[in-house]
Design an enzyme around this catalytic site. Structure first.
Site, short mmCIF file in Angstrom:
data_model
loop_
_atom_site.label_atom_id
_atom_site.label_comp_id
_atom_site.label_asym_id
_atom_site.label_seq_id
_atom_site.Cartn_x
_atom_site.Cartn_y
_atom_site.Cartn_z
N LYS A 38 0.90 -1.06 -0.10
CA LYS A 38 -0.15 -0.18 -0.14
C LYS A 38 0.75 1.21 -0.09
O LYS A 38 2.04 0.98 0.21
CB LYS A 38 -0.88 0.01 1.24
CG LYS A 38 -0.27 0.03 2.62
CD LYS A 38 -1.32 -0.16 3.41
CE LYS A 38 -0.70 -0.22 5.01
NZ LYS A 38 -0.67 1.19 5.65
N TYR A 251 15.40 31.36 6.71
CA TYR A 251 14.24 32.06 7.38
C TYR A 251 14.48 32.15 8.89
O TYR A 251 14.87 31.19 9.42
CB TYR A 251 12.78 31.42 7.33
CG TYR A 251 12.55 31.68 5.84
CD1 TYR A 251 11.94 32.68 5.26
CD2 TYR A 251 12.19 30.32 5.11
CE1 TYR A 251 11.39 32.64 3.96
CE2 TYR A 251 11.91 30.55 3.81
CZ TYR A 251 11.41 31.65 3.29
OH TYR A 251 11.11 31.55 1.92
#
Length: 362
Positions: A38, A251
């Site tokens: 999956k 940042y």
């Protein structure tokens, strides 16, 4: 140009599959393997992984949702495919899939459709034994008996899931409950395959019922010492900058150079699945040496300190997961730095990268 490459080692995948098989051979030789593919095989590519496992006669493949199964069928996968979490009806019959039933109403609908089509539908039944997610939990034995009486349905398997395999006391109690249900059903002649173990559950000998459902272990992570991590993730240096001591990076200026520094810029960020939580914590490999991530990971770029890799050049390979020289970074390392789990690391990076498959002829 952004470049994020995931190299997938299919030989390593097969090695891991055979290692699991060898473990089972010692503990429970009749135990089958349901390989979990999956989430696009945890970012490794479900089509390629499924074909590789199919060539080694895997008992079944496990997907989360119907759409994942359709992709495999259309790619030519012939193996049994078990759909774990879906209420799809028509497509189950169209693509010869095995649904997992997790409530009585779902069983009624599938029985009615199987009867209408005049076919016998194999199903697996999910029991709730401690996960609190999906599964039959109210009088499970009686409910299973009622489902067994439905027309055109054949109970091929009964399963549950281990939510706390790291907790031995909890897990042994959960396994005791599951064993009691198995015994009760056997007494009335209901004898499908029973399965509970995920990768971590394989460590419990009393959890090896009739089948196991390894996922992460297939891809190289688990308690066996000889597993091979199948995914390497790499990019290249976009730029290198010489910056003086005291220069803030990225940042918020959360990192300030403590010396005259060589700062590399890597064209990968949180938009590529390289988590922002790796800021100022992770390391990468350049020319066989470790280089720390410095400053906040940006959406598209990440900065690394190359001061101790002075020979680095623009366009050099940067390894985010994998080996370089004698050094290695694993998905488990990234998970620890990001305070998450290897599953999330692999699915995040693997599903965003361009995948290249490696398989040497043996």
């Amino acid at each position: 140009m952004r470049e994020l490459i995931a190299e997938i080692d299919l030989n390593g995948l097969v090695h891991n599959f055979l290692s699991i098989k060898s473990l089972l051979q010692k503990r429970n030789p009749s135990c089958k393997i349901i390989a979990i593919v999956k989430a696009d095989a945890y970012g490794h590519g479900a089509i390629e992984v499924s074909h590789a496992l199919e060539s080694f006669n895997v008992y079944a493949l496990g997907v989360a949702f119907f759409e994942e199964a359709v992709v495999l069928r259309k790619s030519g996968v012939k193996s049994k495919i078990i759909v774990l979490f879906d209420r799809e009806v028509d497509g189950i019959f169209k693509y010869s899939l095995v649904p997992v039933i997790f409530d009585f109403k779902q069983a009624e609908i599938l029985s009615k459709e199987a009867s209408r089509r005049g076919v016998l539908l194999p199903v697996h039944i999910k029991l709730e034994t401690g996960m609190g997610r999906l599964g039959i939990y109210d009088n499970p034995c009686e409910t299973i008996k009622r489902i067994a009486e439905m027309k055109n349905i054949y109970i091929e398997g009964i399963m549950t899931h281990l939510p706390k395999a790291e907790d031995k006391e909890w897990t042994h109690e959960q396994l005791r409950k599951f064993e009691a249900i198995k015994k009760s059903l056997h007494e009335v002649g209901i004898k499908p395959i029973f399965h509970v173990s995920n990768s971590q559950g394989l460590a419990y000998e009393n959890a090896l019922f009739d089948a196991v459902r390894p996922g992460l272990m297939l891809y190289g992570y688990g308690f066996l010492d000889n597993l091979v991590p199948c995914m390497s993730v790499k990019t290249r240096l976009l730029d290198i900058r010489r910056l003086p001591k005291g220069t803030p990076i990225s940042y918020g200026g959360t990192f300030v150079t403590k010396r005259d520094s060589l700062i590399g810029v890597v064209p990968v960020g949180y938009a590529d699945g390289y988590f922002r939580s790796l800021s100022n914590k992770a390391e990468v490999l350049v020319r066989g040496k470790r280089a720390p991530v410095v400053g906040i990971v940006c959406m598209d770029l990440t900065m690394i300190d190359l001061t101790d890799v002075a020979e680095a050049k623009i366009d050099d390979e940067v390894t985010l997961i994998g080996r370089s020289g004698n050094e290695q970074i694993t998905a488990s390392d990234l998970a620890q730095w990001a305070n998450t789990i290897p599953y999330e690391v692999l699915t995040s990076l693997g599903n965003r990268a361009k995948r290249i498959y490696k398989k040497e002829e043996t």
